[in-house]
Design a protein around this motif. Structure first.
Motif, short mmCIF file in Angstrom:
data_model
loop_
_atom_site.label_atom_id
_atom_site.label_comp_id
_atom_site.label_asym_id
_atom_site.label_seq_id
_atom_site.Cartn_x
_atom_site.Cartn_y
_atom_site.Cartn_z
N CYS A 8 0.84 -1.22 0.00
CA CYS A 8 0.00 0.00 0.00
C CYS A 8 0.86 1.25 0.00
CB CYS A 8 -0.95 0.03 1.19
SG CYS A 8 -1.99 -1.43 1.32
N ARG A 61 -10.46 -5.76 3.17
CA ARG A 61 -10.67 -4.32 2.96
C ARG A 61 -10.22 -3.93 1.57
NH1 ARG A 61 -8.48 -0.67 7.67
NH2 ARG A 61 -10.00 0.77 6.79
N LEU A 109 -9.49 3.44 0.21
CA LEU A 109 -9.00 4.14 1.40
C LEU A 109 -8.32 5.45 1.03
CD1 LEU A 109 -7.44 1.10 3.31
CD2 LEU A 109 -9.80 1.96 3.39
N ASN A 110 -8.48 6.45 1.89
CA ASN A 110 -7.76 7.71 1.67
C ASN A 110 -6.34 7.59 2.24
OD1 ASN A 110 -7.79 8.31 4.44
ND2 ASN A 110 -9.77 9.35 4.30
N ARG A 132 -4.77 8.90 4.75
CA ARG A 132 -4.64 8.70 6.20
C ARG A 132 -4.98 7.24 6.57
NH1 ARG A 132 -8.09 8.71 9.92
NH2 ARG A 132 -9.74 9.42 8.51
N GLU A 133 -6.03 6.74 5.95
CA GLU A 133 -6.44 5.35 6.22
C GLU A 133 -5.38 4.36 5.72
OE1 GLU A 133 -11.30 5.85 5.89
OE2 GLU A 133 -10.10 5.71 4.06
N LEU A 134 -4.78 4.69 4.57
CA LEU A 134 -3.71 3.83 4.04
C LEU A 134 -2.50 3.81 4.97
CD1 LEU A 134 -3.45 4.50 0.20
CD2 LEU A 134 -4.13 2.38 1.34
N ALA A 140 -2.48 4.31 8.16
CA ALA A 140 -2.83 3.54 9.36
C ALA A 140 -2.81 2.04 9.06
CB ALA A 140 -4.20 3.97 9.87
N LEU A 141 -3.30 1.68 7.89
CA LEU A 141 -3.30 0.26 7.49
C LEU A 141 -1.87 -0.26 7.39
CD1 LEU A 141 -5.14 -2.10 6.40
CD2 LEU A 141 -4.54 -1.28 4.12
#
Ligand code: ADP
Ligand code: MG
Length: 245
Positions: A57, A71, A76-77, A79-81, A83-84
């Motif tokens: 990612c 998922r 995902l944006n 920020r979400e990426l 965190a992932l």
């Protein structure tokens, strides 16, 4: 939808550089389950690192879909990426990528700071991982005081400290001599076996690929073979014999 750890379908990645488009990955589909140990080989320029960037990612697919633990990564944006990546993926690089003037325990604890884990708990978990990779007596050394093999052990501990289910290693033994390379691959083998962590290793050496249970070969941006590692049992038996002697 499947319960695979990684489920990538018809992935393409095209780099637009000036006037030319480089089609680095040209339609790759691949499922990887929890706890697998996979080696990826292929000629230089065949798209291995690009594929690892997609898996990690770190870059987005030009087209196709990627589900990590169900998922849809493409939705995902940023920020979400981030965190992932921090929580679900550990990275090990050829060049170790450690902070040189920071103690190794703090290097290993770093991913936990982004999760808001308190200092004492970070130290405890980092120390535990460094014990796991055989560096309990080096906690307060700086990484530039360690050998290459020791630095890569620190990087492996850092990749594992968040208990991520997926470890991605791009040429992790590329800067190591053959004995040290074997030590690192033995470490991956025991972590895969004991912690059920899924490990994907890119390498250009067949002896390194032989540690994995599954072997994927890239050519010109495509997977051309994907099969259980040949004579894995024999390779394991000979290693066990060496370790026992
Ligand atoms: P490998 O890791 O198998 O050597 P790469 O994935 O690094 O292959 O590269 C695949 C192709 O994509 C090569 O032709 C390479 O030059 C090109 N490439 C890789 N990264 C970039 C980039 N950031 N920009 C443009 N082209 C790239
Ligand atoms: Mg590469």
């Amino acid at each position: 939808m499947t319960d695979a750890l990684v489920d990538i379908r018809d992935a393409h990645k095209t780099y637009e550089t000036g006037s030319v488009a480089v089609r680095a990955v040209r339609g790759v589909s691949c499922r990887i389950d929890r706890g697998e140990f996979v080696a990826i080989t292929g000629a230089s320029g065949s798209g291995k690192s690009t594929f690892m960037h997609l898996l990690g990612c770190l870059d987005r697919l030009t087209s196709g879909t990627y589900h990590l633990e169900r998922r849809d990564v493409g939705r995902l944006n940023r920020r979400e990426l981030a965190a992932l990546r921090n929580r679900r993926i550990g990275f090990v690089f050829q060049s170790f990528n450690l902070l040189s003037r920071t103690s190794i325990v703090d290097n290993v604890a770093l991913p936990l700071t982004y999760q808001g884990v308190g200092r004492r708990e970070r130290r405890r978990r980092a120390t535990e991982m460094l014990e796991r990779v055989g560096l309990a007596d080096r906690l307060h050394h700086h990484s530039n005081q360690l050998s290459g093999g020791q630095q890569q052990r620190v990087a492996v501990a850092r990749a594992l400290v968040t208990r991520a289910p997926l470890i991605l290693a791009d040429e992790p033994t590329g800067n190591l001599d053959s004995t040290t390379s074997q030590e690192i691959m033995n470490l991956f083998t025991s972590l895969n076996r004991d912690e059920q962590v899924c490990i994907v290793v890119v390498t250009h050496e067949s002896e390194i690929a032989a540690y994995a249970a599954r072997h994927i070969v890239f050519k010109d941006g495509l997977i051309v073979t994907d099969e259980p590692t040949a004579d894995k049992g024999a390779a394991d038996a000979s290693r066990e014999a060496v370790l026992a002697s």
